[in-house]
Design a protein around this motif. Structure first.
Motif, short mmCIF file in Angstrom:
data_model
loop_
_atom_site.label_atom_id
_atom_site.label_comp_id
_atom_site.label_asym_id
_atom_site.label_seq_id
_atom_site.Cartn_x
_atom_site.Cartn_y
_atom_site.Cartn_z
N ILE A 40 0.87 -1.18 0.00
CA ILE A 40 0.00 0.00 0.00
C ILE A 40 0.91 1.23 0.00
CG2 ILE A 40 -1.71 1.33 1.30
CD1 ILE A 40 -2.85 -1.30 2.35
N ALA A 49 1.35 12.99 -7.06
CA ALA A 49 -0.09 13.15 -6.85
C ALA A 49 -0.79 13.33 -8.19
CB ALA A 49 -0.36 14.35 -5.94
N VAL A 50 0.00 13.66 -9.20
CA VAL A 50 -0.56 13.90 -10.54
C VAL A 50 -0.23 12.75 -11.49
CG1 VAL A 50 -0.51 15.47 -12.51
CG2 VAL A 50 -0.37 16.38 -10.20
N PRO A 63 -3.05 -0.31 -4.00
CA PRO A 63 -3.84 0.79 -3.44
C PRO A 63 -2.96 2.01 -3.17
CG PRO A 63 -4.25 -1.25 -2.24
CD PRO A 63 -3.08 -1.51 -3.13
N LEU A 64 -3.50 3.16 -3.48
CA LEU A 64 -2.75 4.41 -3.32
C LEU A 64 -3.60 5.38 -2.51
CD1 LEU A 64 -0.46 6.35 -3.98
CD2 LEU A 64 -1.42 6.68 -6.24
N LEU A 65 -3.10 5.73 -1.32
CA LEU A 65 -3.82 6.69 -0.48
C LEU A 65 -3.16 8.06 -0.63
CD1 LEU A 65 -6.04 7.15 1.73
CD2 LEU A 65 -4.21 6.89 3.40
N TYR A 66 -3.90 8.96 -1.24
CA TYR A 66 -3.40 10.33 -1.37
C TYR A 66 -3.59 11.02 -0.02
CZ TYR A 66 -3.70 9.60 -6.41
OH TYR A 66 -3.54 9.14 -7.68
N THR A 67 -2.65 11.89 0.32
CA THR A 67 -2.79 12.59 1.59
C THR A 67 -2.22 14.00 1.47
OG1 THR A 67 -2.51 12.37 3.96
CG2 THR A 67 -0.63 11.74 2.62
N ALA A 68 -2.35 14.76 2.56
CA ALA A 68 -1.93 16.16 2.53
C ALA A 68 -0.40 16.26 2.50
CB ALA A 68 -2.51 16.91 3.73
N PHE A 69 0.06 17.42 2.12
CA PHE A 69 1.47 17.66 1.82
C PHE A 69 2.42 17.20 2.94
CE2 PHE A 69 3.82 21.13 -0.82
CZ PHE A 69 4.74 20.19 -1.23
N GLU A 70 2.07 17.56 4.18
CA GLU A 70 3.04 17.44 5.27
C GLU A 70 2.86 16.19 6.11
OE1 GLU A 70 0.29 19.02 4.94
OE2 GLU A 70 -0.12 20.47 6.52
N VAL A 71 2.05 15.23 5.69
CA VAL A 71 1.68 14.17 6.63
C VAL A 71 2.08 12.75 6.19
CG1 VAL A 71 -0.25 15.52 7.51
CG2 VAL A 71 -0.66 13.83 5.73
N ALA A 75 0.67 9.41 7.84
CA ALA A 75 -0.25 8.58 7.06
C ALA A 75 0.21 7.12 7.05
CB ALA A 75 -0.37 9.12 5.64
N ILE A 76 1.49 6.90 6.83
CA ILE A 76 1.97 5.50 6.79
C ILE A 76 1.96 4.89 8.19
CG2 ILE A 76 3.23 5.65 4.61
CD1 ILE A 76 5.81 6.13 6.14
N ALA B 62 -4.08 13.04 10.87
CA ALA B 62 -3.63 12.38 9.64
C ALA B 62 -3.54 10.87 9.83
CB ALA B 62 -2.27 12.94 9.22
N SER B 66 -5.70 7.81 7.96
CA SER B 66 -5.16 6.68 7.19
C SER B 66 -5.52 5.34 7.84
CB SER B 66 -3.64 6.81 7.02
OG SER B 66 -2.99 6.79 8.26
N GLU B 88 -6.82 21.51 8.52
CA GLU B 88 -6.68 20.96 7.16
C GLU B 88 -7.14 19.50 7.11
OE1 GLU B 88 -2.68 20.12 6.06
OE2 GLU B 88 -3.09 20.23 3.92
N TRP B 92 -10.09 16.91 5.36
CA TRP B 92 -9.67 15.69 4.66
C TRP B 92 -10.52 14.50 5.14
CZ3 TRP B 92 -5.46 16.17 1.17
CH2 TRP B 92 -5.21 15.01 0.44
N PRO B 203 -7.08 -2.72 -5.80
CA PRO B 203 -6.24 -1.52 -5.88
C PRO B 203 -7.02 -0.34 -6.46
CG PRO B 203 -5.53 -3.18 -7.48
CD PRO B 203 -6.57 -3.82 -6.62
N ALA B 204 -6.91 0.79 -5.80
CA ALA B 204 -7.61 1.99 -6.26
C ALA B 204 -6.87 3.21 -5.75
CB ALA B 204 -9.05 1.98 -5.73
N HIS B 206 -7.21 6.50 -3.79
CA HIS B 206 -8.14 7.11 -2.82
C HIS B 206 -7.82 8.59 -2.72
CE1 HIS B 206 -9.67 3.22 -1.07
NE2 HIS B 206 -8.63 2.82 -1.76
#
Lengths: 302, 396
Positions: A40, A49-50, A63-71, A75-76, B62, B66, B88, B92, B203-204, B206
Motif C-alpha cells: 500500500i 499526486a498527478v 492501493p494508493l492513499l493520497y494525503t496532505a502535503f506534510e503528513v 499517514a503511513i 492524519a 489513514s 486541514e 480531509w 487496488p484503487a 483514494h
C-alpha cells in the motif's frame, strides 16, 4: 527464458501523465517491482499526486492513499497500525514523497514516524525542487541551482545554501536502515527496496530522480545525468544499516563536477569559480563519507 | 456500573467501550486525561488498541484518517490550538467520508494564553464537514461517543463527528456516570465495515486528482445529502440507545420548560445546567421562562428551532464564542433559520469568553432582560457582551 536483472512484473501501468524523461516515474516503477503486489502506497502533494492520472484513471496496481502535503510520515503510521490490527502484517507500507514534502513541510511527520519505529518504508524521491508547482526552491535544492524562486537575475540570486542532508538526519536519528538510490542504478535500487521490505522497523530511502523539465535538460539525458551524479560523487550511493555505512559505488576515477553541472540549464549561470567551489564541497562531502564508512565499520568490529 | 469519573475519563471510557482499534493522539491541556486514561486502559490490557503517540495534532488526525481508511475504528481527542492545527485534516477526514469520532474539550484560543472554557475553537471548525455535538454532562459525553460511532458509520452517513465538552467544568469535574455493560454496547454497536477501505485485492486511488468536469461537485452534493439525513439517524439511534440503556437526551435540541414560555434561552453545553436551575427558580416566582439546549450544532437543528420559536415571544441566544464582524455563531444561524418563519425578537448574549464565570445571578439578569424584550416586542441591542469587568448592568 530471458535472463533479466530487473523483475519483469509490472505494477505501474502505461498511460501515466509524467513529463517526458521523468526520473520519478521510473523510480516508482522500479520500487514496485521490488515490493510486489502486497503493497500500500501513500503519496502527499507532489508530482506523484498527478502522475497516476486524473480520476477515474489510475496507473498503479496497488492501493494508493493520497494525503496532505506534510503528513506522509503520519499517514503511513496509521496504515501500518491498522494493518497490524487486521492481522495483515505481510503487507508492505510505503510512503512516497518528494523532496519538498520530505525535507521541508513533511520533516516533522517523517521524523515522528521514524522515531516511533513503525514498520514502514519512507521514500523521498528527490528531484531537487518543488517541481509539481513549477520549480520552486526546496531545502533539497543543491547549492548553485536556479529555480523560479531563486531566479539568478542581475543580482545573481541563485540557491546559496547547501542541500539539506535528510538521509544523514535519519542516520543521526538512529533509523536502522537508511539508503540512497538512483534511477540509473536500477539493480541497486531494487535490491535496497527489497532489503527494506524484508527488514522490520522504519526504513528511509533517498532516491535521486532526474527532472528534465525543472533542471532544463533534454528528456533523453535523464539516465546520463543520473549516472554522472554518482560518478562525480555529487550523489553517492550508500546504505547505512544499524549505523554502519557501506558505500555501494566508489568511482575509480574522479569525474569533474563541471561535467555534471554544465549539462544542466539550472546551473548555466555559474562562473568557473563557482563551479570550483562546488567541486570543493563535493570533494569534502565524499571525504567525510569515506571516513564515516571507515569509522562505523571499525566501531562495529571493536 | 455507576461510578464517579471526570468528563475526560468519560470520553476515554466511550472509546474503550466502542472497541476503538487505533488511537492517535497528542497531549494538550485540558484534554490530557483522555489520552492518559486510554494509555492506562491499553497498558492494563483492558483495551485492545494500537496507540500512536504522534508528534502533533496535525499528525494525530492524519494517522486517524489513514488508519480509518484502512478499515479500523479510530479515536482521538484534542482542544483549542490542537484542533486549530488539525483544521486541514478535518476537511480531509470529512471529504474522504471517514467516520472518525473525536472528543474536543472546548478551550479558548490564544493570545493571551487561556486554558479555560469557551467555544471559539470548535465553532471555528463548523464548516469542515464534521457532525458537532455539545455535551452538558459527563454521562452525555460517554453516551455521545457510543451513539456517534453508530450514527457516523451508518452507510448512508459516513461522516466524522466531534463531541464537545467544556474545559474543566466537565473535563476535570467528577460526576456520577453509569458505565454501560460491554456486552450491551457490543449489541448496540456492530464492528466497522467501511466500504471504501484500502485493500490490496482492490487496488484503487483514494483521493486522486479530479478535473472540474469530473464528479467532484457530485461528491460534495452526496456529502450534503448524507448530512441532510443525519437528523433522522440521530433520532433513530437515540431511540435505540434509550431502549437498551434507558437514557435519552432529547434529540438535536433538548427543551426544558418551554411550555407557554414568554422567553426561551437558546444555549449549549454547561451553561445549560446553570440556566435550568435559574429557570426553575424563576418559574417558582411565576416568571415564564424556558430553555432550548442545542446539542447538535452540525447538522444545525433548523426544524427544531423553528418549532420552538412558535412557542414563545422571544429568543435569547447565549454564545460562548464570537464571530468577529457580526455576532455569536449560534445566534447568527438561529436568526438565519428563523428568517421567513418567525418574526419574534432574537437577542444575542456573548458570555463566558476565556472561561469567565457564568453564574446563576448573571443568568437571571439575562432572563429578566429577555422577559422585558418579550414584553416590548423589540430588542434594544442585537448583540450584547455580558459579564465584562466593571459593567454594572450585569454584575450580580
Amino acid at each position: 527464458m530471458r535472463n533479466t536483472t530487473i523483475p519483469e512484473e509490472e505494477y505501474m501501468l502505461p498511460g501515466h501523465v509524467a513529463c517526458l524523461g521523468c526520473g520519478a516515474a521510473l523510480a516508482m516503477r522500479y520500487a514496485l517491482k521490488a515490493l510486489g503486489k502486497k503493497t500500500i502506497v501513500s503519496v502527499p502533494a507532489c508530482c506523484w499526486a498527478v502522475i497516476p492520472g486524473v480520476y477515474p484513471y489510475r496507473t498503479l496496481e496497488v492501493p494508493l492513499l493520497y494525503t496532505a502535503f506534510e503528513v506522509t510520515g503520519a499517514a503511513i503510521s496509521g496504515i501500518r497500525e491498522a494493518l497490524e490490527v487486521l492481522g495483515q502484517d505481510d503487507v508492505t507500507v510505503m510512503g512516497w514523497a518528494g523532496d519538498g514534502g520530505t525535507a521541508d513541510i513533511g520533516i516533522q511527520a517523517l521524523s515522528g514516524a521514524m522515531e516511533r519505529e513503525h514498520n514502514v518504508i519512507y521514500v523521498m524521491y528527490d528531484n531537487e525542487a518543488y517541481m509539481n508547482t513549477g520549480v520552486q526552491r526546496s531545502g533539497a535544492t543543491p547549492f548553485g541551482a536556479w529555480t523560479t524562486t531563486t531566479p539568478v537575475g542581475k543580482l545573481r540570486i541563485y540557491k546559496k545554501e547547501r542541500k539539506k542532508p535528510v538521509a544523514e538526519m535519519m542516520v543521526a536519528q538512529g533509523v536502522p536502515y537508511v539508503a540512497t538510490a538512483n534511477i540509473a542504478y536500477p539493480e541497486d535500487l531494487i535490491r535496497k527496496l527489497r532489503k527494506a521490505k524484508e527488514m522490520k522497523g522504519p526504513k528511509f530511502i533517498h532516491i535521486y530522480a532526474t527532472c528534465p523539465t525543472g533542471w532544463r535538460v533534454p528528456p533523453n539525458k535523464t539516465i546520463e545525468i543520473a549516472k554522472l551524479a554518482v560518478q562525480t560523487r555529487v550523489f553517492p550511493l550508500y546504505e547505512v544499516e544499524n549505523g554502519v555505512y557501506k558505500i555501494n559505488v566508489k568511482p575509480k576515477e574522479r569525474v569533474p563536477v563541471r561535467d555534471y553541472l554544465r549539462m544542466q540549464g539550472r546551473f548555466r549561470h555559474l562562473t568557473e569559480e563557482e563551479v570550483e567551489l562546488i567541486q570543493k564541497m563535493v570533494d569534502e562531502e565524499w571525504e567525510k563519507l569515506l571516513l564515516k564508512e571507515e569509522m562505523t565499520n571499525r566501531v562495529r568490529k571493536e | 456500573m455507576k461510578t464517579m469519573i471526570t468528563g475526560n475519563e468519560a470520553a476515554a471510557w466511550g472509546a474503550r467501550l466502542a472497541r476503538v482499534k487505533v488511537v492517535s493522539a497528542y497531549p494538550i491541556t485540558p484534554q490530557t486525561k483522555v489520552v492518559e486514561k486510554i494509555a492506562e486502559f491499553i497498558a492494563n490490557g483492558e483495551m485492545d488498541a494500537r496507540y500512536i503517540r504522534v508528534e502533533s495534532e496535525h499528525s494525530a488526525m492524519a494517522a486517524c484518517i489513514s488508519a480509518e481508511n484502512t478499515g479500523v475504528r479510530t479515536f482521538t481527542a484534542t482542544s483549542a490550538h490542537g484542533l486549530a492545527l488539525m483544521h486541514e485534516m478535518l476537511m480531509w477526514a470529512a471529504y474522504a467520508r471517514l467516520p472518525i469520532v473525536m472528543a474536543v474539550i472546548n478551550r479558548a484560543m490564544a493570545p493571551p494564553w487561556s486554558i479555560w472554557a469557551d467555544h471559539q475553537d470548535s465553532m471555528a471548525q463548523r464548516d469542515t464537514g464534521w457532525i458537532q455535538i455539545y455535551s452538558e454532562s459527563n454521562q452525555e459525553e460517554l453516551d455521545a461517543v457510543l451513539m456517534l460511532y453508530k450514527i457516523c458509520e451508518d452507510k448512508d452517513v459516513l461522516l466524522p463527528a466531534m463531541t464537545m465538552m467544556d474545559a474543566f467544568i466537565l473535563s476535570h469535574t467528577m460526576e456520577p456516570v453509569d458505565i454501560p455493560d460491554q456486552k450491551l454496547v457490543d449489541d448496540f454497536l456492530p464492528e466497522l465495515d467501511l466500504p471504501h477501505r484500502l485493500d490490496i485485492n482492490r487496488p484503487a486511488g483514494h483521493g486522486s486528482l479530479i478535473m472540474p468536469e469530473g464528479p467532484v461537485m457530485e461528491y460534495r452534493k452526496a456529502m450534503a445529502d448524507a448530512f441532510a439525513g443525519v437528523r433522522d439517524k440521530i433520532l433513530k439511534v437515540e431511540e435505540e440507545f434509550r431502549e437498551i440503556f434507558g437514557r435519552e437526551y432529547g434529540g438535536l435540541v433538548e427543551e426544558y420548560r418551554t411550555e407557554d414560555a414568554d422567553a426561551i434561552a437558546v444555549v449549549s453545553s454547561t451553561i445549560a445546567s446553570t440556566s435550568k436551575e435559574v429557570v426553575d427558580r424563576m418559574r417558582e416566582r411565576g416568571l415564564k421562562v424556558g430553555l432550548a439546549r442545542v446539542r447538535y450544532f452540525r447538522p444545525f437543528p433548523h426544524r427544531e428551532l423553528r418549532e420552538i420559536a412558535k412557542k414563545t415571544d422571544m429568543l435569547g441566544v447565549i454564545d460562548r464564542s464570537y464571530t468577529f464582524g457580526y455576532g455569536g455563531a449560534l445566534y447568527a444561524e438561529t436568526k438565519g433559520v428563523l428568517y421567513g418563519h418567525s418574526d419574534i425578537p432574537v437577542k444575542n448574549y456573548i458570555m463566558g469568553i476565556g472561561g469567565r464565570d457564568v453564574t446563576p445571578e448573571i443568568l437571571e439578569k439575562v432572563f429578566m432582560d429577555m422577559l422585558k424584550i418579550a414584553k416590548d416586542g423589540a430588542v434594544d441591542t442585537e448583540v450584547e457582551w455580558v459579564g465584562l469587568i466593571g459593567d454594572e448592568r450585569w454584575s450580580a
